[in-house]
Design an enzyme around this catalytic site. Structure first.
Site, PDB file in Angstrom:
ATOM      1  CE  LYS A   1      -8.762   2.096  -6.347  1.00 21.23           C
ATOM      2  NZ  LYS A   1      -7.433   2.673  -6.111  1.00 21.23           N
TER       3      LYS A   1
ATOM      4  N   GLY B   1      -5.910  -7.844  -4.793  1.00 23.49           N
ATOM      5  CA  GLY B   1      -5.395  -7.106  -3.643  1.00 23.49           C
ATOM      6  C   GLY B   1      -5.393  -7.994  -2.417  1.00 23.49           C
TER       7      GLY B   1
ATOM      8  CD  GLU C   1      -6.906 -14.749  -8.717  1.00 20.00           C
ATOM      9  OE1 GLU C   1      -6.194 -15.188  -7.790  1.00 20.00           O
ATOM     10  OE2 GLU C   1      -7.597 -15.489  -9.434  1.00 20.00           O
TER      11      GLU C   1
ATOM     12  CB  CYS D   1      -0.031 -12.639  -4.834  1.00 16.94           C
ATOM     13  SG  CYS D   1       0.121 -12.712  -6.623  1.00 16.94           S
TER      14      CYS D   1
ATOM     15  CD  GLN E   1       4.400  -4.447   2.354  1.00 18.36           C
ATOM     16  OE1 GLN E   1       3.225  -4.238   2.098  1.00 18.36           O
ATOM     17  NE2 GLN E   1       4.788  -5.503   3.068  1.00 18.36           N
TER      18      GLN E   1
ATOM     19  CD  GLU F   1       0.117 -11.641   1.011  1.00 20.43           C
ATOM     20  OE1 GLU F   1      -0.812 -10.857   1.287  1.00 20.43           O
ATOM     21  OE2 GLU F   1       0.315 -12.089  -0.125  1.00 20.43           O
TER      22      GLU F   1
HETATM   23  P1  NAD Z   1      -5.069  -3.636  -1.059  1.00 20.25           P
HETATM   24  O1  NAD Z   1      -6.129  -4.630  -0.768  1.00 20.25           O
HETATM   25  O2  NAD Z   1      -4.662  -2.706   0.026  1.00 20.25           O
HETATM   26  O3  NAD Z   1      -5.512  -2.692  -2.273  1.00 20.25           O
HETATM   27  C1  NAD Z   1      -5.883  -3.253  -3.526  1.00 20.25           C
HETATM   28  C2  NAD Z   1      -6.761  -2.251  -4.257  1.00 20.25           C
HETATM   29  O4  NAD Z   1      -8.001  -2.113  -3.550  1.00 20.25           O
HETATM   30  C3  NAD Z   1      -6.153  -0.841  -4.361  1.00 20.25           C
HETATM   31  O5  NAD Z   1      -6.429  -0.306  -5.632  1.00 20.25           O
HETATM   32  C4  NAD Z   1      -6.912  -0.087  -3.286  1.00 20.25           C
HETATM   33  O6  NAD Z   1      -6.961   1.299  -3.520  1.00 20.25           O
HETATM   34  C5  NAD Z   1      -8.295  -0.731  -3.385  1.00 20.25           C
HETATM   35  N1  NAD Z   1      -9.159  -0.560  -2.207  1.00 20.25           N
HETATM   36  C6  NAD Z   1      -8.790  -0.414  -0.913  1.00 20.25           C
HETATM   37  N2  NAD Z   1      -9.896  -0.257  -0.133  1.00 20.25           N
HETATM   38  C7  NAD Z   1     -10.971  -0.336  -0.941  1.00 20.25           C
HETATM   39  C8  NAD Z   1     -12.378  -0.267  -0.730  1.00 20.25           C
HETATM   40  N3  NAD Z   1     -12.907  -0.083   0.471  1.00 20.25           N
HETATM   41  N4  NAD Z   1     -13.178  -0.399  -1.794  1.00 20.25           N
HETATM   42  C9  NAD Z   1     -12.674  -0.605  -3.034  1.00 20.25           C
HETATM   43  N5  NAD Z   1     -11.353  -0.654  -3.297  1.00 20.25           N
HETATM   44  C10 NAD Z   1     -10.508  -0.532  -2.270  1.00 20.25           C
HETATM   45  O7  NAD Z   1      -3.823  -4.446  -1.630  1.00 20.25           O
HETATM   46  P2  NAD Z   1      -2.372  -3.894  -2.035  1.00 20.25           P
HETATM   47  O8  NAD Z   1      -1.633  -3.555  -0.781  1.00 20.25           O
HETATM   48  O9  NAD Z   1      -2.471  -2.868  -3.117  1.00 20.25           O
HETATM   49  O10 NAD Z   1      -1.722  -5.189  -2.721  1.00 20.25           O
HETATM   50  C11 NAD Z   1      -1.095  -6.202  -2.008  1.00 20.25           C
HETATM   51  C12 NAD Z   1      -1.995  -7.412  -1.873  1.00 20.25           C
HETATM   52  O11 NAD Z   1      -2.402  -7.848  -3.169  1.00 20.25           O
HETATM   53  C13 NAD Z   1      -1.295  -8.617  -1.256  1.00 20.25           C
HETATM   54  O12 NAD Z   1      -2.154  -9.242  -0.329  1.00 20.25           O
HETATM   55  C14 NAD Z   1      -1.038  -9.534  -2.445  1.00 20.25           C
HETATM   56  O13 NAD Z   1      -0.903 -10.899  -2.123  1.00 20.25           O
HETATM   57  C15 NAD Z   1      -2.237  -9.267  -3.278  1.00 20.25           C
HETATM   58  N6  NAD Z   1      -1.994  -9.643  -4.672  1.00 20.25           N
HETATM   59  C16 NAD Z   1      -2.638 -10.753  -5.156  1.00 20.25           C
HETATM   60  C17 NAD Z   1      -2.414 -11.177  -6.462  1.00 20.25           C
HETATM   61  C18 NAD Z   1      -3.120 -12.384  -7.009  1.00 20.25           C
HETATM   62  O14 NAD Z   1      -3.268 -12.467  -8.228  1.00 20.25           O
HETATM   63  N7  NAD Z   1      -3.568 -13.317  -6.186  1.00 20.25           N
HETATM   64  C19 NAD Z   1      -1.541 -10.459  -7.284  1.00 20.25           C
HETATM   65  C20 NAD Z   1      -0.904  -9.352  -6.755  1.00 20.25           C
HETATM   66  C21 NAD Z   1      -1.152  -8.941  -5.449  1.00 20.25           C
END
Ligand code: NAD
Length: 481
Positions: free
Chosen positions: A173, A226, A250, A284, A331, A383
């Site tokens: 997903k 995420g 992550e 990230c 954002q 962040e």
């Molecule tokens: P997010 O947490 O909003 O979403 C991430 C994913 O989770 C999306 O696919 C979203 O649809 C899904 N999601 C949301 N609610 C959910 C639920 N209740 N159940 C299951 N899935 C759900 O994050 P984002 O805004 O897409 O990405 C930005 C974040 O990701 C930042 O905090 C960034 O630091 C982090 N990030 C971390 C890394 C790493 O490797 N550490 C890499 C890239 C991004």
């Protein structure tokens, strides 16, 4: 006519009742495509397909898996410019950054094609006479993957390649905001010869498709990237269900870059500007916290400010653009909110932070640099995930190290210094999963482990040969000869 992109379920492209528009953040009049918004029923069908495919795929010949992954790698690399352009168009990173990310996806598939052939076990002498002990690795089973919008092809690639290499079946997903690159990647892998149902793509909302994936009893493991807030919910759901799921998270960062008095100024400035602002600061691993020793502070701040004035913020696909737009309105609102918070907290805006108008309507923001901040301020602790960085003063190396480690996160940390003593001490004492010396906190190799500590990561590392810790499960077999 806008093209409609469907979900991949049991080897077939399946339409959905709802679709969502994928919009170019450099030009909001440009629609990249309409992408299926899957339902819980679609998700259930995808898991059922993965379950049906697993007995054969889990026992498939490594040569078969090698050939599929290698073929996928070849096509990704041959189409890197086209895929990079799609990525930059939907996410807003510059074209060289988009092509670089697509290239990385191809390299990851090549690496894991080789890993198919390298997976081995151990034969260990037993402590009991006549008994043999064998330790082998088996696929985990059905793996659910939930990915964010900021690396739309690299993150799906670094989860899919090891999962498939080690014989797992997958339901992916991707982020609902930016599904185009993930769709293109899945299309390539499927055409490389995967049996039906081994890989399924269900695009859609996290609260619908993501949640159903977390709660599905036939899913054995979840790999999530995420935000921390969503990550906590993911982990809780994985443990609450029966059976419990293996989970890997992550998440976010507030990565420090320490600049010592003895640093080479030019290196420090380039390292800071690249780490904090490139890819619009939406990494990230971005070094959004610059911890700078008093003796170099003013020269460093002035030089970074000058460098920022010369950066071109414009359409991601235009040649000469250094920084593309922010990914979307929400954002951008978050970035502006943190700029206002920093000002309210008494930080000094050294440069930037203004909304910009360009030829086309988009989410353009001048990179913002704050000075006179403390590590206790929200701008140092939370962040932002945009082109916003702040400078915290440190009187000496010891204070700089303490400030660098004073955070809930622990993904990446960097130091700019010409001192071997300080560089070595920092490498050993930083509480981050990845440490950089005279290099940006963002920007990593694809064949070595990636991940953090504290609030940034949970569970086994991703990437490189370490990925097998998550995507395989160990079996210990005893035989009386
Ligand atoms: P997010 O947490 O909003 O979403 C991430 C994913 O989770 C999306 O696919 C979203 O649809 C899904 N999601 C949301 N609610 C959910 C639920 N209740 N159940 C299951 N899935 C759900 O994050 P984002 O805004 O897409 O990405 C930005 C974040 O990701 C930042 O905090 C960034 O630091 C982090 N990030 C971390 C890394 C790493 O490797 N550490 C890499 C890239 C991004």
């Amino acid at each position: 006519m806008t093209e409609i992109f469907k979900n991949l379920i049991a080897g077939e492209w399946v339409g959905a009742a709802k679709t969502s528009r994928n919009i170019n953040p450099s030009n909001t009049n440009d629609v990249v495509g309409e992408y299926a918004q899957g339902s819980v029923e679609d998700l259930n069908n995808a898991v059922a397909a993965a379950k049906a495919a697993f007995p054969a795929w889990g026992r498939s010949n490594p040569q078969e898996r090698y050939e599929i992954l290698k073929k996928a790698s070849d096509e990704i690399l041959a189409r890197r410019e086209e895929l990079g352009k799609l990525l930059s168009r939907e996410e807003g990173k510059t074209l060289p950054e988009g092509i670089g990310e697509a290239t990385r996806a191809g390299q990851i598939f090549a690496f894991f094609a080789g890993e198919c052939l390298r997976l081995g076990g151990e034969a260990i002498p037993s402590v009991r006479p006549g008994v043999g002990v064998e330790v082998t690795r088996e696929p985990v089973g059905i793996v659910g993957m939930i990915t964010p919008w900021n690396f739309p092809i690299a993150i799906p690639a670094w989860k899919l390649a090891p999962a498939l290499a080690y014989g797992n079946c997958v339901v992916l997903k991707p982020a609902d905001l930016v599904p185009g690159s993930a769709w293109a990647l899945v299309d390539i892998i499927q055409r490389a010869g995967l049996p039906k149902g081994v890989l399924n793509l269900v695009m859609g909302r996290g609260s619908v498709v993501g949640q159903a994936l977390l709660e599905h009893k036939d899913v054995h493991a979840i790999s999530f990237t995420g935000s921390v807030n969503t990550g906590r919910k993911v982990a809780a759901a994985c443990i609450a269900g029966n059976p419990m799921k293996k989970v890997q998270l992550e998440m976010g960062g507030k990565n420090p870059l320490v600049v010592l008095d003895d640093a080479d100024l030019k290196t420090a400035v380039e390292t800071a500007v690249n780490g904090a602002f490139f890819s619009t600061g939406q990494r990230c691993t971005a070094s959004s916290r610059l911890i700078v020793q008093n003796g170099i502070h003013d020269r460093f701040v002035d030089a970074v400010g000058e460098r920022l004035k010369n950066l071109v913020v414009d359409d991601a696909l235009k040649s000469g653009t250094h920084i593309g737009p922010v990914v979307d309105q929400s954002q951008l609102d978050q970035d502006m909110k943190y700029i206002a918070i920093a000002k309210d907290e008494g930080a000094k805006l050294h440069w930037g932070g203004e909304l910009l108008n360009r030829e086309t309507p988009g989410f353009y923001l001048q990179p913002a640099l704050f000075t006179e901040t403390t590590n206790a301020m929200r701008i140092s602790r939370e962040e932002v995930f945009g082109p916003v960085a702040n400078v915290v003063r440190a009187k000496d190396y010891e204070e700089a190290l303490a400030l660098a480690n004073d955070t809930e996160f622990g993904l990446s940390a960097g130091i700019c210094t010409t001192s071997l003593k300080y560089a070595t001490h920092f490498r050993r004492n930083s509480e981050a999963g990845m440490v950089m010396v005279n290099l940006p906190t963002a920007g990593v190799d694809y064949h070595v482990p990636f991940g953090g500590r504290k609030g940034s990561s949970y569970g086994p590392r991703e990437q490189g040969a370490y990925a097998k810790e998550f995507y395989t499960t160990v079996k210990t077999a005893y035989t009386l000869a």
